[in-house]
Design an enzyme around this catalytic site. Structure first.
Site, PDB file in Angstrom:
ATOM      1  N   SER A 313      70.437  11.368 -25.501  1.00 35.06           N
ATOM      2  CA  SER A 313      71.413  11.953 -24.581  1.00 35.06           C
ATOM      3  C   SER A 313      72.474  10.952 -24.121  1.00 35.06           C
ATOM      4  O   SER A 313      73.184  10.402 -24.954  1.00 35.06           O
ATOM      5  CB  SER A 313      70.649  12.553 -23.395  1.00 35.06           C
ATOM      6  OG  SER A 313      71.469  13.415 -22.684  1.00 35.06           O
ATOM      7  N   ASP A 324      81.647   4.532 -32.972  1.00 38.80           N
ATOM      8  CA  ASP A 324      82.843   5.181 -33.529  1.00 38.80           C
ATOM      9  C   ASP A 324      84.091   4.311 -33.380  1.00 38.80           C
ATOM     10  O   ASP A 324      84.987   4.366 -34.216  1.00 38.80           O
ATOM     11  CB  ASP A 324      83.085   6.529 -32.831  1.00 38.80           C
ATOM     12  CG  ASP A 324      82.221   7.639 -33.432  1.00 38.80           C
ATOM     13  OD1 ASP A 324      81.425   7.337 -34.343  1.00 38.80           O
ATOM     14  OD2 ASP A 324      82.344   8.795 -32.980  1.00 38.80           O
ATOM     15  N   LYS A 338      69.801  14.255 -28.999  1.00 36.17           N
ATOM     16  CA  LYS A 338      69.882  15.247 -27.933  1.00 36.17           C
ATOM     17  C   LYS A 338      71.316  15.283 -27.446  1.00 36.17           C
ATOM     18  O   LYS A 338      71.749  14.393 -26.733  1.00 36.17           O
ATOM     19  CB  LYS A 338      68.923  14.866 -26.813  1.00 36.17           C
ATOM     20  CG  LYS A 338      68.682  15.975 -25.822  1.00 36.17           C
ATOM     21  CD  LYS A 338      69.640  15.908 -24.679  1.00 36.17           C
ATOM     22  CE  LYS A 338      69.422  17.012 -23.689  1.00 36.17           C
ATOM     23  NZ  LYS A 338      70.438  16.980 -22.650  1.00 36.17           N
TER      24      LYS A 338
END
Lengths: 540, 543
Positions: A313, A324, A338
């Site tokens: 999460s 990224d 999640k």
């Protein structure tokens, strides 16, 4: 016995994993507005009410309407509301008033208790017993005089024999201001010692380890994301920057997530102003994007992020954003996966509903959530080792590297904890390290924190095994040498130091942390490659 | 055995749930809470909880991340998706259920015990190419299919000219069913016959048998096996007893093993056959359901012959009512293993949209006052139905039988004589699971065409069987095959005889070889003694 330290308040692991919440709080839900429901939904609701009335009127024995609707305490599958939520996803959950209060405390990083870590230790008759790892600084437990290595034999007069850690932890917790009597046995005292400890609100640090692991290289472990995480990180980084921080190992292993706002703030520390961190949207929830607030001037040291299967999460959001934007090298095992936003609704009568209202995406557009269709709750939460789908969607980082969506964050460098051999297991079963450490410490004085078991110690260990009648061949000892030395060091040092110090020592000795430190140059390379790539694309 | 395969596994729950279904209308009784029971929830408590549900439901409908299917979230879907109503029912007990239209239709068909068709059990069989084909598992005795000459193992090729390739056996079953009196044209492939065989069969009302077997297992000793209690059970039993001639019966074995229950009125009628007029058979009572007592209807008028009831862990519900009544009145000696322990009365509440709520409204008690139901609190539904229990049930609710014996309630019916179940050994299991006897029967009859009624496999047949096993990918050693020779011989015999002469002929052989049945025959004098003791005891007490 490698029983990892366990927090006293860690009583509701499932709920914790399931309750990794988005930061939004829905407005208090107000009374009926059936006009908003579609007609089929309305018809089904009527049918539900009809059936409920039939049950209420005709059931064979007296029944408790709260159980029928909310389910028995701690059940996530039965009862009308849990039954309905289970048709949706594994993370939407209903909280009765008591569970909801615990959840709220948890998000604030607080609970009511005595404030100490406990773990399983070896008792006098070679059985496993709950033992104090260390009391938190300033906690009621510390003020009352509890110490590391104290064996907890009774809580409020009730014997702890045969209880697991969670049960003992639950006995220690209780309403604010009440007194809990803790009876311990301590080495050097023939009789048990009694302590009366007044329970108070305990603030658990979100960052449970932060130190300079090498000159210029910091190590930080974020345990979860609660309301003070960013504040704690700011302080920890300020302390480290005073030591000329030139590289950081950011450990997010076993971090189940928490508040989205804190995850955004944490990622923001390491990214440049305006960089996208995460976005989410759902059927009734418009797209929302979160950007880095500040800039990272003077903050472009290389970072290695550590993740494992229990990284979930909010922790995956931080990892995904740093990956990224090629800001960090990610190492470890594929994370939990999640990526659902839960909105917490405060219902009437102080009950709560955490409902999935949106999906998260990393800056490159990756969906973090793993598939859960057709899986039982048990299989979903215990999927460790389940292979991911072969065909996964491909995305690109700022630097043009490929990353994949739909099942957690895949590390740039896979690092698996070594598997135990049968011999290693035998040693654990016989508590060999435990007993050896105790014997070793009693005969060797002045052990320093840089204690390194040399060949002499190994010879002693071999003699010890023979005396204990634990079969061991020379080959076993040679093949398992790294593991054995590591364990001996760990157990000896935890006998000598205990408390918070051992926490730091064991992290320094963690092979994965050491590997992370050695990969910092690669992380630096990653960032500079990305900058060059972005620049070259900018020229075109 | 392969025969069992077609008994749709999904129906087991339904069968369990069928004990005494009382129909009521859909009137919405306002919640009312009679005085018994401790601290009943108030009307306001019910309303509050319901309102809370409404709140959550509304939030889900409005704000959930993806579109929500209202049927799925309220009614659930399949076994893995729970839903609000099944979720609520699971907090109550394992036997209250919600039926969607298709499950409800299936249940109705099952309970009526009849349909129009040709009367055979069919099932899937993997073909050489790996696809699934449909074969005849067993034509029901006396059915149109049986009379037409269909045999177990026949592969169904076409139905009314439609090829059954690419159909699953449920689809084939649908084609076989149709209005009464219509003709279905069927072609099958039979091992050893080159051309497909064609049959024209007239569909009839097929009554699923309830009394599987009724024959003299020894001179004067009747063996009756009731597999379920459906609408025809009592009529069938009366017919069978007439056929056997009750005057010829000097002892009876009533086999209720594997009988999961069924209709309450039929259980009462069956028990009545063996009890005296006006004796109590069973009663039930619930919070909102007044006590209801069921007495013997008609009743035994002739001499009492000794009776033994056989039970096992799959004897449940209506079958336990019969057993409990016969035990409490000292009418029968009960032998075998403790029964399942399902003593809940479910009431059928038909709802709109062809759905139905099957709700537990009361609990059964045997005449002596024993609760039959086993504990289900803090037991997972899986463990409950698979009988995984931490230990023997507590010996609570001690009651006296008519003859003054002590019996206990709260966990099924405990047999008077416990005989542990005989488990198949691994070789036997392997042979049965692979359907080796079934498949061998097909191959054997392809070349030998038929067997005599008193067929016993000789050494040559046994060798043929051994040679056949590799084609079933069963690998057993010579020693293993010697050790299981009697088992193998009996099963080949049963398979071949029942293929040619019908299921009952095969059953007769297995019953004669059944150790528990033989034990029961030996124990008949004890059952006779039970009757004597009871009469003496009751006379002493002045009745």
């Amino acid at each position: 016995m490698k029983s990892s330290p366990r927090l006293v308040w860690f009583a509701l692991p499932t709920i914790l994993v399931c309750a990794l919440l988005g930061s939004m709080y829905g407005s208090r839900v107000e009374a009926t507005n059936e006009g908003l429901l579609q007609s089929s939904a309305r018809a089904n609701f009527k049918q539900f009410r009809r059936i409920y009335r039939l049950v209420a009127g005709n059931y064979a024995t007296p029944l408790d309407p709260d159980v029928a609707i909310f389910g028995p305490t701690n059940s996530m599958t039965v009862g009308a509301i849990p039954g309905m939520l289970r048709t949706l996803d594994p993370h939407s959950n209903f909280f009765d008033p008591k569970a909801f209060e615990a959840l709220q405390l948890d998000q604030e990083g607080r609970y009511y208790g005595v404030g100490m870590y406990i773990q399983l230790g070896l008792g006098p008759s070679n059985n496993l017993v709950p033992t104090v790892l260390y009391p938190l600084a300033g906690s009621p437990a510390m003020r009352a005089g509890l110490r590391p290595h104290d064996v907890i034999i009774r809580v409020d007069g009730k014997s702890t024999a045969g209880l697991n850690l969670t049960s003992v932890a639950n006995m220690l917790k209780g309403p604010k201001g009440t007194i809990v009597r803790v009876t311990v046995s301590r080495v050097g005292y023939p009789d048990p010692l009694h302590f009366s400890v007044r329970r108070a609100a305990i603030k658990e640090s979100s960052i449970d380890a932060s130190f300079m692991i090498q000159p210029g290289i910091g190590y930080i472990h974020i345990r979860d994301f609660d309301e003070t995480t960013n504040q704690e990180l700011t302080q920890a980084l300020a302390r480290m920057e005073a030591h000329h921080l030139g590289g950081l190992v950011l450990d997010l292993r076993d971090n189940p997530g928490g508040l989205l706002s804190e995850a955004v703030a944490v990622a923001g520390h390491f990214l440049q102003r305006g960089q996208l961190i995460v976005y989410h949207y759902g059927r009734s929830s418009p797209e929302q994007r979160y950007y880095a607030p500040g800039d990272d001037e003077g903050n472009n040291y290389p970072i290695v992020v550590l993740i494992n299967h229990n990284t979930a999460s909010a922790a995956e959001i931080v990892t995904g954003a740093l990956q990224d934007h090629d800001r960090a090298l990610v190492m470890g095992r594929t994370s939990f996966g999640k990526g659902l936003v839960q909105t917490v609704y405060l219902l009437n009568d102080d009950a709560g509903l955490a409902l999935t209202t949106a999906h998260y995406y990393t800056p490159s557009g990756r969906l973090i959530q793993r598939s859960y269709s057709g899986l039982s709750l048990y299989d979903y939460f215990n999927h460790d080792g389940t292979p991911l789908p072969v065909k996964r969607e491909v995305y690109y980082t700022d630097g043009g590297r490929k990353v994949y969506g739909g099942g957690g964050i895949t590390p740039d460098i896979v690092f698996k904890e070594p598997r135990l051999t049968e011999f290693d297991r035998q040693l654990l079963i016989h508590f060999a390290f435990f007993k050896f450490a105790r014997q070793y410490v009693s005969t060797h004085k002045d052990l320093a924190r840089n204690f390194e078991p040399g060949p002499g110690v190994l010879v002693e260990f071999k003699r010890f095994l023979a005396a204990q009648k634990i079969p061991a061949t020379d080959k076993d000892l040679v093949t398992g040498q790294d593991y054995i030395t590591g364990q001996i060091r760990q157990y000896v040092l935890s006998d000598v130091f205990g408390g918070q110090e051992i926490n730091q020592i064991s992290r320094e000795n963690d092979p994965m942390v050491q590997k992370a430190v050695s990969e910092l140059p690669a992380a630096e390379q990653l960032a500079s490659n990305a900058k060059r790539y972005v620049a070259s694309r900018g020229v075109n | 055995m392969k025969m069992m395969r077609a008994a749709c596994a999904a129906m087991i729950l339904l069968l369990f749930s069928a004990g005494g279904v009382l129909s009521q209308g859909t009137q919405e009784a306002a919640p009312q809470f009679p005085g018994h029971g401790q601290a009943p929830a108030s009307n306001a408590d019910y309303k509050k909880a319901a309102k809370q549900f409404g709140e959550v439901y509304r939030v889900v409908q409005q704000d959930y991340a993806t579109p929500v299917n209202p049927n799925r979230i309220i009614f659930g879907g399949g076994s893995t998706v729970i839903g609000a109503i099944p979720g609520a029912l699971r907090t109550l007990d394992p036997h209250s259920n919600f039926f969607d239209p298709s499950r409800y239709a299936l249940l109705k068909q099952q309970m009526e015990g009849k349909y129009f068709g040709v009367g055979m059990v069919i099932g899937p069989r993997p073909s050489k190419s790996g696809t699934m084909e449909t074969e005849v598992v067993q034509p029901l005795p006396g059915s149109p299919a049986f009379k037409a000459g269909l045999r177990p193992g026949d592969l169904i090729w076409t139905v009314d000219g439609k090829s059954t390739q690419r159909m699953d056996s449920t689809q084939v079953a649908d084609l076989l069913r149709g209005p009464e009196g219509t003709v279905v044209h069927l072609t099958v492939r039979r091992a050893g016959v080159k051309q497909p065989l064609a049959f024209d069969i007239t569909r009839q009302r097929i009554t699923r048998l309830s009394v599987d077997d009724a024959f003299m297992v020894r001179p004067g000793i009747a063996y009756i096996r009731i597999n379920t209690f459906n609408e025809v059970t009592n009529a069938q039993l009366s017919q069978d007893l007439d056929r056997l001639g009750e005057n010829n019966i000097h002892g009876m074995i009533l086999d209720l093993r594997g009988n999961l229950g069924g209709l309450l009125d039929q259980a009462v009628l069956v028990a009545s056959h063996f009890l005296r007029a006006h004796q109590l058979v069973v009663y039930h009572a619930g919070r909102s359901s007044p006590m209801e007592r069921y007495y013997v209807q008609g009743g035994e008028t002739g001499p009492e012959y000794p009776l033994i009831v056989l039970i096992d862990g799959d004897t449940a519900s209506a079958a336990e009512i019969v057993t409990g009544a016969l035990q409490d009145h000292d009418r029968a000696l009960v032998i075998g293993q403790r029964s399942f322990g399902k003593g809940l009365v479910q009431t059928e509440f038909p709802l709109s949209d062809n759905t139905m709520l099957l709700l537990v409204t009361a609990r059964y008690y045997t005449p002596s006052g024993r609760l039959i139901q086993r504990n289900y609190h803090d037991v997972s539904i899986y463990d409950y139905f698979n009988h995984y229990e931490p230990g023997p049930p507590p010996q609570t609710q001690a009651r006296l039988t008519d003859g003054g014996r002590v019996v206990y309630g709260g966990g099924g019916i405990a047999p008077d004589v416990t005989v542990p179940a005989v488990d198949l050994n691994s070789v036997q299991q392997e042979l049965v699971n692979r359907g080796a006897f079934f498949d061998f029967g097909r191959t054997y009859l392809a070349s030998h065409k038929t067997v005599p009624a008193d067929f016993v496999p000789d050494r040559k047949v046994m060798q043929e069987f051994k040679a056949f096993l590799p084609s079933e990918s069963v690998d057993i050693s010579d020693a293993q095959s010697r050790a299981n020779e009697a088992f193998i011989r009996d099963h080949i015999r049963i398979q071949l005889v029942s293929t040619i002469y019908g299921e009952e002929a095969g059953d007769k052989i297995s019953v004669e070889n059944d150790p528990l049945v033989n034990k029961a025959i030996e124990d008949l004098p004890r059952a006779a003694q039970l009757l004597v003791n009871r009469n003496r005891y009751m006379a002493l007490r002045g009745r």
